[in-house]
Write a protein that holds these residues in place. Structure first.
Motif, PDB file in Angstrom:
ATOM      1  N   LYS A  50     -10.800   0.739   2.166  1.00 16.43           N
ATOM      2  CA  LYS A  50      -9.778   1.731   2.479  1.00 16.43           C
ATOM      3  C   LYS A  50      -8.864   1.230   3.597  1.00 16.43           C
ATOM      4  CE  LYS A  50     -11.242   5.904   3.213  1.00 16.43           C
ATOM      5  NZ  LYS A  50     -12.148   6.998   3.649  1.00 16.43           N
ATOM      6  N   HIS A  51      -9.459   0.610   4.610  1.00  7.70           N
ATOM      7  CA  HIS A  51      -8.685   0.037   5.714  1.00  7.70           C
ATOM      8  C   HIS A  51      -7.742  -1.044   5.195  1.00  7.70           C
ATOM      9  CE1 HIS A  51      -8.461  -3.540   8.411  1.00  7.70           C
ATOM     10  NE2 HIS A  51      -8.004  -2.660   9.273  1.00  7.70           N
ATOM     11  N   LEU A  52      -8.254  -1.897   4.321  1.00  7.29           N
ATOM     12  CA  LEU A  52      -7.451  -2.985   3.777  1.00  7.29           C
ATOM     13  C   LEU A  52      -6.298  -2.447   2.946  1.00  7.29           C
ATOM     14  CD1 LEU A  52      -7.453  -6.067   3.785  1.00  7.29           C
ATOM     15  CD2 LEU A  52      -8.899  -6.013   1.746  1.00  7.29           C
ATOM     16  N   ARG A  53      -6.573  -1.449   2.109  1.00  6.90           N
ATOM     17  CA  ARG A  53      -5.548  -0.864   1.251  1.00  6.90           C
ATOM     18  C   ARG A  53      -4.445  -0.203   2.075  1.00  6.90           C
ATOM     19  NH1 ARG A  53      -2.971  -0.919  -3.429  1.00  6.90           N
ATOM     20  NH2 ARG A  53      -4.929  -1.189  -4.571  1.00  6.90           N
ATOM     21  N   ALA A  54      -4.806   0.516   3.127  1.00  5.32           N
ATOM     22  CA  ALA A  54      -3.813   1.205   3.957  1.00  5.32           C
ATOM     23  C   ALA A  54      -2.844   0.213   4.595  1.00  5.32           C
ATOM     24  CB  ALA A  54      -4.510   2.034   5.030  1.00  5.32           C
ATOM     25  N   ASN A  55      -3.367  -0.889   5.107  1.00  3.90           N
ATOM     26  CA  ASN A  55      -2.497  -1.877   5.738  1.00  3.90           C
ATOM     27  C   ASN A  55      -1.702  -2.678   4.715  1.00  3.90           C
ATOM     28  OD1 ASN A  55      -2.906  -1.950   8.808  1.00  3.90           O
ATOM     29  ND2 ASN A  55      -5.000  -1.789   8.039  1.00  3.90           N
ATOM     30  N   PHE A  56      -2.266  -2.901   3.551  1.00  5.93           N
ATOM     31  CA  PHE A  56      -1.549  -3.558   2.463  1.00  5.93           C
ATOM     32  C   PHE A  56      -0.328  -2.730   2.063  1.00  5.93           C
ATOM     33  CE2 PHE A  56      -1.309  -3.725  -2.308  1.00  5.93           C
ATOM     34  CZ  PHE A  56      -0.605  -4.922  -2.392  1.00  5.93           C
ATOM     35  N   ASP A  57      -0.525  -1.431   1.890  1.00  2.00           N
ATOM     36  CA  ASP A  57       0.590  -0.552   1.530  1.00  2.00           C
ATOM     37  C   ASP A  57       1.662  -0.547   2.623  1.00  2.00           C
ATOM     38  OD1 ASP A  57      -0.697   0.087  -0.814  1.00  2.00           O
ATOM     39  OD2 ASP A  57      -1.529   1.981  -0.068  1.00  2.00           O
ATOM     40  N   LEU A  58       1.221  -0.531   3.886  1.00  2.00           N
ATOM     41  CA  LEU A  58       2.168  -0.535   4.996  1.00  2.00           C
ATOM     42  C   LEU A  58       2.967  -1.831   5.040  1.00  2.00           C
ATOM     43  CD1 LEU A  58       3.325   0.702   7.593  1.00  2.00           C
ATOM     44  CD2 LEU A  58       1.390  -0.292   8.833  1.00  2.00           C
ATOM     45  N   PHE A  59       2.296  -2.948   4.814  1.00  2.00           N
ATOM     46  CA  PHE A  59       3.001  -4.239   4.869  1.00  2.00           C
ATOM     47  C   PHE A  59       4.033  -4.345   3.755  1.00  2.00           C
ATOM     48  CE2 PHE A  59       3.507  -8.723   3.739  1.00  2.00           C
ATOM     49  CZ  PHE A  59       3.939  -9.232   4.959  1.00  2.00           C
ATOM     50  N   LEU A  60       3.712  -3.871   2.569  1.00  2.28           N
ATOM     51  CA  LEU A  60       4.677  -3.934   1.471  1.00  2.28           C
ATOM     52  C   LEU A  60       5.922  -3.117   1.782  1.00  2.28           C
ATOM     53  CD1 LEU A  60       2.528  -3.732  -1.789  1.00  2.28           C
ATOM     54  CD2 LEU A  60       3.467  -5.745  -0.642  1.00  2.28           C
ATOM     55  N   LYS A  61       5.768  -2.024   2.541  1.00  2.00           N
ATOM     56  CA  LYS A  61       6.905  -1.172   2.881  1.00  2.00           C
ATOM     57  C   LYS A  61       7.727  -1.737   4.033  1.00  2.00           C
ATOM     58  CE  LYS A  61       4.691   3.173   1.462  1.00  2.00           C
ATOM     59  NZ  LYS A  61       4.144   4.481   1.945  1.00  2.00           N
ATOM     60  N   THR A  62       7.049  -2.331   5.019  1.00  2.00           N
ATOM     61  CA  THR A  62       7.727  -2.655   6.279  1.00  2.00           C
ATOM     62  C   THR A  62       7.672  -4.123   6.699  1.00  2.00           C
ATOM     63  OG1 THR A  62       5.753  -2.240   7.613  1.00  2.00           O
ATOM     64  CG2 THR A  62       7.172  -0.342   7.111  1.00  2.00           C
ATOM     65  N   SER A  63       6.829  -4.957   6.049  1.00  2.00           N
ATOM     66  CA  SER A  63       6.586  -6.341   6.480  1.00  2.00           C
ATOM     67  C   SER A  63       6.116  -6.381   7.930  1.00  2.00           C
ATOM     68  CB  SER A  63       7.850  -7.200   6.312  1.00  2.00           C
ATOM     69  OG  SER A  63       8.199  -7.325   4.953  1.00  2.00           O
ATOM     70  N   ASP A  64       5.376  -5.355   8.324  1.00  3.34           N
ATOM     71  CA  ASP A  64       4.933  -5.201   9.712  1.00  3.34           C
ATOM     72  C   ASP A  64       3.918  -6.277  10.088  1.00  3.34           C
ATOM     73  OD1 ASP A  64       4.796  -3.212  12.096  1.00  3.34           O
ATOM     74  OD2 ASP A  64       2.702  -3.631  11.592  1.00  3.34           O
ATOM     75  N   ALA A  65       4.147  -6.959  11.228  1.00  2.00           N
ATOM     76  CA  ALA A  65       3.257  -8.034  11.674  1.00  2.00           C
ATOM     77  C   ALA A  65       1.869  -7.516  12.006  1.00  2.00           C
ATOM     78  CB  ALA A  65       3.863  -8.741  12.893  1.00  2.00           C
ATOM     79  N   ALA A  66       1.803  -6.317  12.606  1.00  2.00           N
ATOM     80  CA  ALA A  66       0.507  -5.749  12.966  1.00  2.00           C
ATOM     81  C   ALA A  66      -0.298  -5.400  11.716  1.00  2.00           C
ATOM     82  CB  ALA A  66       0.700  -4.510  13.827  1.00  2.00           C
ATOM     83  N   ALA A  67       0.375  -4.916  10.684  1.00  2.00           N
ATOM     84  CA  ALA A  67      -0.316  -4.612   9.429  1.00  2.00           C
ATOM     85  C   ALA A  67      -0.849  -5.886   8.794  1.00  2.00           C
ATOM     86  CB  ALA A  67       0.630  -3.892   8.473  1.00  2.00           C
ATOM     87  N   LEU A  68      -0.060  -6.958   8.873  1.00  2.00           N
ATOM     88  CA  LEU A  68      -0.495  -8.244   8.332  1.00  2.00           C
ATOM     89  C   LEU A  68      -1.742  -8.733   9.056  1.00  2.00           C
ATOM     90  CD1 LEU A  68       0.259 -10.491   6.306  1.00  2.00           C
ATOM     91  CD2 LEU A  68       1.453 -11.624   8.181  1.00  2.00           C
ATOM     92  N   MET A  69      -1.761  -8.562  10.366  1.00  2.00           N
ATOM     93  CA  MET A  69      -2.928  -8.953  11.150  1.00  2.00           C
ATOM     94  C   MET A  69      -4.150  -8.144  10.724  1.00  2.00           C
ATOM     95  SD  MET A  69      -4.146 -10.919  13.447  1.00  2.00           S
ATOM     96  CE  MET A  69      -5.419 -11.068  14.708  1.00  2.00           C
ATOM     97  N   GLN A  70      -3.965  -6.854  10.485  1.00  2.00           N
ATOM     98  CA  GLN A  70      -5.077  -6.013  10.067  1.00  2.00           C
ATOM     99  C   GLN A  70      -5.569  -6.401   8.665  1.00  2.00           C
ATOM    100  OE1 GLN A  70      -6.929  -3.629  11.645  1.00  2.00           O
ATOM    101  NE2 GLN A  70      -5.847  -4.176  13.516  1.00  2.00           N
ATOM    102  N   ILE A  71      -4.675  -6.864   7.815  1.00  2.00           N
ATOM    103  CA  ILE A  71      -5.086  -7.339   6.495  1.00  2.00           C
ATOM    104  C   ILE A  71      -5.991  -8.552   6.646  1.00  2.00           C
ATOM    105  CG2 ILE A  71      -4.299  -8.393   4.339  1.00  2.00           C
ATOM    106  CD1 ILE A  71      -1.764  -6.693   4.567  1.00  2.00           C
ATOM    107  N   ARG A  72      -5.618  -9.475   7.533  1.00  2.00           N
ATOM    108  CA  ARG A  72      -6.453 -10.660   7.768  1.00  2.00           C
ATOM    109  C   ARG A  72      -7.827 -10.243   8.299  1.00  2.00           C
ATOM    110  NH1 ARG A  72      -5.437 -14.439  11.380  1.00  2.00           N
ATOM    111  NH2 ARG A  72      -6.242 -16.123  10.079  1.00  2.00           N
TER     112      ARG A  72
END
Length: 331
Positions: A50-72
């Motif tokens: 669930k954590h991975l999916r939430a940040n994946f969705d956020l990154f696709l919308k915003t290309s947010d660096a923090a979301a990318l870090m959370q995906i890693r």
């Protein structure tokens, strides 16, 4: 959810935590000593996904660096979880997911290194005004390189393979695992979680300590391997935190976090020096002398910083050697 599983879960499931930068962080996992190995494994896999999916969705919308870090972080956490529970996962299942998680983790690494480089090493403000033009040109090329990496990652993540992977993992998490497991693994599913968790924590610590404390004798690549074992131990404590006295687990977690930060900084400096050399080849010839002076200054500063950090590592290592989690620490 399979019949009989929900009744083993805690009354209140953890909620995702939204950071100020809008990225999503996994809250503390809630498991109890009354649960068996299967129920705890399902909790860890489900909440991590669930954590991975939430940040994946956020990154696709915003290309947010923090979301990318959370995906890693999420990918790494799932790989550790798959390893922790490998005795109750069919080998082919584990091999497939581990391969995919490793693949996506590796393609995200370059962008993360560029983020660290431009945030912590080659910061926005030039420390020496005389080198301002050379410094800003280095940053210009660095920012272009980072954008290129982000564009590549966005194409990779939006291509459908990653989304399909998350759906497949989610579906597997809800399946009846016993259908594909042998008798030994099936019995393990029903075992109480406490002895399992204690063994995981103890084994992880032993593996780390076997790497050796004299990090001054190790290469930077070997230090990177030590850091992976430190991360693994942190995840072990994170997974089973709610079984034990919080303050007790926090002691070990803080030690590991500081050790990881030190080794992470060493690796970041190594990668940053490589990037400085790469970027230096792209600047205009008229700025080359100033660029070399900038690089030399960064090398000296990095050397002094690493020397201090590695000196602190020995103290942390000794304290972690004395850290233990036992049945006496159970809630």
């Amino acid at each position: 959810m399979l019949p009989g599983i929900r009744s083993k879960l805690p009354d209140k499931a953890p909620e995702l935590v939204f950071n100020p930068d809008n990225s999503v962080q996994l809250a503390r996992l809630v498991v109890t000593s009354e649960q068996d190995v299967e129920a705890v494994a399902r909790t860890i896999f489900t909440e991590s996904q669930k954590h991975l999916r939430a940040n994946f969705d956020l990154f696709l919308k915003t290309s947010d660096a923090a979301a990318l870090m959370q995906i890693r972080i999420g990918l790494r956490r799932l790989r550790v979880a798959m390893r922790v529970f490998r005795s109750i996962i069919h080998p082919e299942v584990r091999k497939k997911f581990d391969r995919e998680f490793r693949y996506f983790g590796s393609i995200l690494g370059e962008a993360r290194d560029m983020d660290v480089f431009l945030t912590d090493i080659l910061k926005e403000k030039c420390p020496v005004p005389a080198y301002e033009a050379a410094y800003q040109e280095l940053r210009l090329h660095g920012e272009a390189m980072r954008q290129e990496e982000y564009d590549l990652i966005r194409r990779d993540l939006s291509g459908g393979r990653f989304s399909a992977l998350l759906k497949e993992f989610d579906a597997w998490s809800d399946k009846n695992w016993k259908k594909k497991l042998g008798k030994t693994a099936t019995r393990q599913l029903d075992q109480p979680i406490v002895p399992f968790a204690l063994q995981v924590i103890e084994d992880g610590k032993a593996e780390l300590l076997n790497m050796g404390e004299d990090i001054m004798e190790l290469s930077t690549e070997e230090l990177h391997q030590v850091r992976k074992y430190v991360k693994r131990c942190r995840y072990h404590l994170r997974f089973f935190w709610s079984l034990f006295e919080s303050e007790r687990i926090a002691v070990g977690y803080r030690l590991l976090a500081e050790m990881q930060d030190i080794l992470g900084h060493v690796n970041d400096v190594k990668e940053s020096l490589n990037m400085l050399a790469r970027l230096g080849r792209q600047v205009r010839a008229e700025l080359l002398v100033d660029v070399l002076n900038v690089i030399a200054r960064e090398i000296v500063d990095a050397g002094e910083d690493i020397d201090t950090n590695l000196g602190q590592f020995h103290t942390l290592w000794r304290r972690y050697e004395a850290f233990n989690v036992t049945e006496d620490d159970l809630l």
